[in-house]
Design a protein around this motif. Sequence first.
Motif, PDB file in Angstrom:
ATOM      1  N   GLY A 106       0.376  -0.983  -0.201  1.00 36.73           N
ATOM      2  CA  GLY A 106      -0.210   0.415   0.172  1.00 36.73           C
ATOM      3  C   GLY A 106       0.520   1.290   0.118  1.00 36.73           C
ATOM      4  O   GLY A 106       2.058   1.416  -0.652  1.00 36.73           O
ATOM      5  N   ILE A 107       0.194   2.417   0.301  1.00 38.49           N
ATOM      6  CA  ILE A 107       1.110   3.669   0.611  1.00 38.49           C
ATOM      7  C   ILE A 107       0.947   4.415   2.028  1.00 38.49           C
ATOM      8  O   ILE A 107       0.141   4.000   2.391  1.00 38.49           O
ATOM      9  N   ARG A 108       2.021   4.356   2.725  1.00 35.09           N
ATOM     10  CA  ARG A 108       2.280   5.107   3.928  1.00 35.09           C
ATOM     11  C   ARG A 108       1.379   6.296   4.145  1.00 35.09           C
ATOM     12  O   ARG A 108       1.967   7.118   3.527  1.00 35.09           O
ATOM     13  N   GLY A 109       0.096   6.307   5.463  1.00 36.00           N
ATOM     14  CA  GLY A 109      -0.306   7.478   5.293  1.00 36.00           C
ATOM     15  C   GLY A 109      -0.596   8.602   4.372  1.00 36.00           C
ATOM     16  O   GLY A 109      -0.322   8.558   2.945  1.00 36.00           O
ATOM     17  N   GLY A 110      -1.147   9.929   4.566  1.00 33.04           N
ATOM     18  CA  GLY A 110      -0.748  10.712   3.655  1.00 33.04           C
ATOM     19  C   GLY A 110      -2.353  10.781   2.630  1.00 33.04           C
ATOM     20  O   GLY A 110      -2.865  10.069   2.874  1.00 33.04           O
ATOM     21  N   GLU A 111      -1.682  11.502   1.547  1.00 28.52           N
ATOM     22  CA  GLU A 111      -2.973  11.814  -0.076  1.00 28.52           C
ATOM     23  C   GLU A 111      -2.715   9.946  -0.718  1.00 28.52           C
ATOM     24  O   GLU A 111      -1.295   9.317  -0.823  1.00 28.52           O
ATOM     25  N   LEU A 112      -3.341   9.540  -1.277  1.00 33.55           N
ATOM     26  CA  LEU A 112      -3.594   8.702  -1.898  1.00 33.55           C
ATOM     27  C   LEU A 112      -2.910   9.446  -3.173  1.00 33.55           C
ATOM     28  O   LEU A 112      -2.436   7.618  -3.842  1.00 33.55           O
ATOM     29  N   VAL A 113      -3.382   9.748  -3.635  1.00 32.46           N
ATOM     30  CA  VAL A 113      -3.022  10.322  -5.066  1.00 32.46           C
ATOM     31  C   VAL A 113      -2.039  11.227  -5.010  1.00 32.46           C
ATOM     32  O   VAL A 113      -1.698  12.650  -3.681  1.00 32.46           O
ATOM     33  N   THR A 114      -0.491  11.024  -5.267  1.00 31.32           N
ATOM     34  CA  THR A 114      -0.051  12.451  -5.698  1.00 31.32           C
ATOM     35  C   THR A 114       1.088  11.641  -6.983  1.00 31.32           C
ATOM     36  O   THR A 114       1.789  11.161  -6.917  1.00 31.32           O
ATOM     37  N   ASN A 156       1.445 -13.466  -3.815  1.00 39.81           N
ATOM     38  CA  ASN A 156       2.292 -12.117  -3.506  1.00 39.81           C
ATOM     39  C   ASN A 156       0.990 -11.285  -3.988  1.00 39.81           C
ATOM     40  O   ASN A 156       0.283 -11.388  -5.049  1.00 39.81           O
ATOM     41  N   ILE A 157       0.389 -10.207  -3.667  1.00 39.17           N
ATOM     42  CA  ILE A 157       0.069  -9.599  -4.239  1.00 39.17           C
ATOM     43  C   ILE A 157       0.065  -8.141  -5.104  1.00 39.17           C
ATOM     44  O   ILE A 157       0.601  -7.338  -4.375  1.00 39.17           O
ATOM     45  N   SER A 158      -0.077  -7.751  -6.006  1.00 42.62           N
ATOM     46  CA  SER A 158      -0.140  -6.849  -6.960  1.00 42.62           C
ATOM     47  C   SER A 158      -1.005  -5.979  -7.032  1.00 42.62           C
ATOM     48  O   SER A 158      -2.080  -5.843  -6.347  1.00 42.62           O
ATOM     49  N   SER A 159      -1.376  -5.290  -8.296  1.00 37.11           N
ATOM     50  CA  SER A 159      -2.528  -4.501  -8.483  1.00 37.11           C
ATOM     51  C   SER A 159      -2.953  -4.223  -9.501  1.00 37.11           C
ATOM     52  O   SER A 159      -1.743  -4.089 -10.616  1.00 37.11           O
ATOM     53  N   VAL A 160      -4.118  -3.761 -10.533  1.00 42.15           N
ATOM     54  CA  VAL A 160      -4.115  -3.858 -11.458  1.00 42.15           C
ATOM     55  C   VAL A 160      -3.206  -1.938 -11.841  1.00 42.15           C
ATOM     56  O   VAL A 160      -3.197  -1.926 -13.348  1.00 42.15           O
ATOM     57  N   THR A 161      -3.045  -1.445 -11.073  1.00 42.25           N
ATOM     58  CA  THR A 161      -2.513   0.132 -10.899  1.00 42.25           C
ATOM     59  C   THR A 161      -0.815  -0.581 -11.747  1.00 42.25           C
ATOM     60  O   THR A 161       0.214   0.814 -12.399  1.00 42.25           O
ATOM     61  N   PHE A 162      -0.433  -1.651 -11.788  1.00 39.77           N
ATOM     62  CA  PHE A 162       0.684  -2.037 -11.716  1.00 39.77           C
ATOM     63  C   PHE A 162       0.788  -1.855 -13.661  1.00 39.77           C
ATOM     64  O   PHE A 162       2.367  -1.379 -13.747  1.00 39.77           O
ATOM     65  N   ALA A 163       0.076  -1.993 -13.847  1.00 38.69           N
ATOM     66  CA  ALA A 163      -0.066  -1.258 -16.008  1.00 38.69           C
ATOM     67  C   ALA A 163       0.580   0.250 -16.013  1.00 38.69           C
ATOM     68  O   ALA A 163       0.672   0.002 -17.372  1.00 38.69           O
ATOM     69  N   GLY A 164       0.574   0.775 -14.707  1.00 36.05           N
ATOM     70  CA  GLY A 164       0.816   2.770 -14.785  1.00 36.05           C
ATOM     71  C   GLY A 164      -0.139   3.610 -14.278  1.00 36.05           C
ATOM     72  O   GLY A 164      -1.608   2.942 -15.089  1.00 36.05           O
ATOM     73  N   ASP A 165       0.346   3.881 -14.064  1.00 39.20           N
ATOM     74  CA  ASP A 165      -1.032   5.081 -13.438  1.00 39.20           C
ATOM     75  C   ASP A 165      -0.375   6.493 -12.358  1.00 39.20           C
ATOM     76  O   ASP A 165       0.472   6.648 -12.165  1.00 39.20           O
ATOM     77  N   GLY A 166      -0.870   7.689 -13.515  1.00 42.24           N
ATOM     78  CA  GLY A 166      -0.426   8.770 -13.494  1.00 42.24           C
ATOM     79  C   GLY A 166      -1.226   9.454 -12.088  1.00 42.24           C
ATOM     80  O   GLY A 166      -0.093  10.233 -11.593  1.00 42.24           O
ATOM     81  N   GLU A 170       4.181   5.632  -7.928  1.00 43.25           N
ATOM     82  CA  GLU A 170       5.894   5.216  -7.461  1.00 43.25           C
ATOM     83  C   GLU A 170       4.879   3.952  -6.794  1.00 43.25           C
ATOM     84  O   GLU A 170       5.391   2.686  -6.821  1.00 43.25           O
ATOM     85  N   TYR A 171       3.347   3.425  -6.727  1.00 36.56           N
ATOM     86  CA  TYR A 171       2.678   2.138  -5.874  1.00 36.56           C
ATOM     87  C   TYR A 171       2.661   1.343  -7.225  1.00 36.56           C
ATOM     88  O   TYR A 171       2.547   0.444  -7.132  1.00 36.56           O
ATOM     89  N   ALA A 172       2.667   2.300  -8.357  1.00 35.20           N
ATOM     90  CA  ALA A 172       2.297   1.637  -9.258  1.00 35.20           C
ATOM     91  C   ALA A 172       3.551   0.729  -9.952  1.00 35.20           C
ATOM     92  O   ALA A 172       3.652  -0.738 -10.533  1.00 35.20           O
ATOM     93  N   ALA A 173       4.690   1.755 -10.166  1.00 35.54           N
ATOM     94  CA  ALA A 173       6.022   0.758 -10.477  1.00 35.54           C
ATOM     95  C   ALA A 173       6.360  -0.113  -9.254  1.00 35.54           C
ATOM     96  O   ALA A 173       6.387  -0.967  -9.837  1.00 35.54           O
ATOM     97  N   ALA A 174       5.998   0.069  -8.342  1.00 27.51           N
ATOM     98  CA  ALA A 174       5.947  -1.104  -6.893  1.00 27.51           C
ATOM     99  C   ALA A 174       5.239  -2.854  -6.989  1.00 27.51           C
ATOM    100  O   ALA A 174       6.227  -3.433  -6.705  1.00 27.51           O
ATOM    101  N   LYS A 175       4.199  -2.068  -7.315  1.00 28.98           N
ATOM    102  CA  LYS A 175       3.538  -3.639  -7.883  1.00 28.98           C
ATOM    103  C   LYS A 175       3.802  -4.018  -8.684  1.00 28.98           C
ATOM    104  O   LYS A 175       3.672  -4.840  -9.570  1.00 28.98           O
ATOM    105  N   ALA A 176       4.690  -3.044 -10.205  1.00 30.49           N
ATOM    106  CA  ALA A 176       4.775  -4.297 -11.675  1.00 30.49           C
ATOM    107  C   ALA A 176       6.085  -4.731 -10.536  1.00 30.49           C
ATOM    108  O   ALA A 176       5.919  -5.695 -11.315  1.00 30.49           O
ATOM    109  N   ALA A 177       6.561  -4.481  -9.522  1.00 27.30           N
ATOM    110  CA  ALA A 177       7.994  -4.717  -9.721  1.00 27.30           C
ATOM    111  C   ALA A 177       7.576  -6.237  -8.896  1.00 27.30           C
ATOM    112  O   ALA A 177       8.427  -7.492  -8.856  1.00 27.30           O
ATOM    113  N   VAL A 178       6.585  -6.039  -8.225  1.00 31.72           N
ATOM    114  CA  VAL A 178       6.053  -7.435  -7.168  1.00 31.72           C
ATOM    115  C   VAL A 178       5.296  -8.244  -8.124  1.00 31.72           C
ATOM    116  O   VAL A 178       6.083  -9.439  -7.791  1.00 31.72           O
TER     117      VAL A 178
END
Length: 264
Positions: A106-114, A156-166, A170-178
Amino acid sequence: MITEQSSSANRGLPLAGAVALISGAGGPMGAAIADRLAADGAALGLIDISGRRVVATAEDIQTRHPDTQIQTARANATDEQETNAAIAEIADALGPVSILVNVVGGIRGGELVTPILGMSEERFDSTFALNLKPLFWMVQATAPGMIARKKGAIVNISSVTFAGDGDQPEYAAAKAAVSSLTRSLAIELAPSVRVNCIVPGLIQTSVINNAAPQMVADYTNRSLLKRLGRPEDIAAAVSFLVGPDSDFITGVSLPVSGGIPANL
């Protein structure tokens, strides 16, 4: 101590004799996965950064599955020493781990969208650490034993954002790595250990509380089934991927996204 048995011996309890280690077990997704694997007959080793939450998960599961053996441990899964100590505690109580489900992310604290142009280095680094370090430490701690026993399953748990998300680059890239690491591990650990990945859409967990209504609406509309995912949807997919019915499946990223495409 639990001894592993052939899961085909009892189709009613396909995971009888298995010890399943689940990280992030105090959250909605981890708790749902733990409950499903308990119903499948596995003993449970539950890890979460919150001792209170992981104990609550165990107590809740125990009421529905009173015969299930459960061992809980509080640990920050991004910390190698805490992770190894928790896994050793679980193995001492239940026996060697034969199933590993890496839920922490996931993303620690703060805004989900940055957007990347306004992102701090701290957020970038922490997102990669949260989504990759727990997987790294837990695989290193459990996979050698699985290889020695010539049997094991990792999800392991990835996310559909791994295809790229504006919105969450950074979350999308991390999930692509997963997803990439899942494939690499499947190659490295074969043929003894099967390693697969689930690629969820937006799931109804605590993250929804911090999500913008428009994000929730967008994911709902993109889904062919016109709904968000439920933790139980992910749990059902995990049950399949660690069970005997997927015995010839490894190295795949399985979308559980209501039809939202998940291709890089």
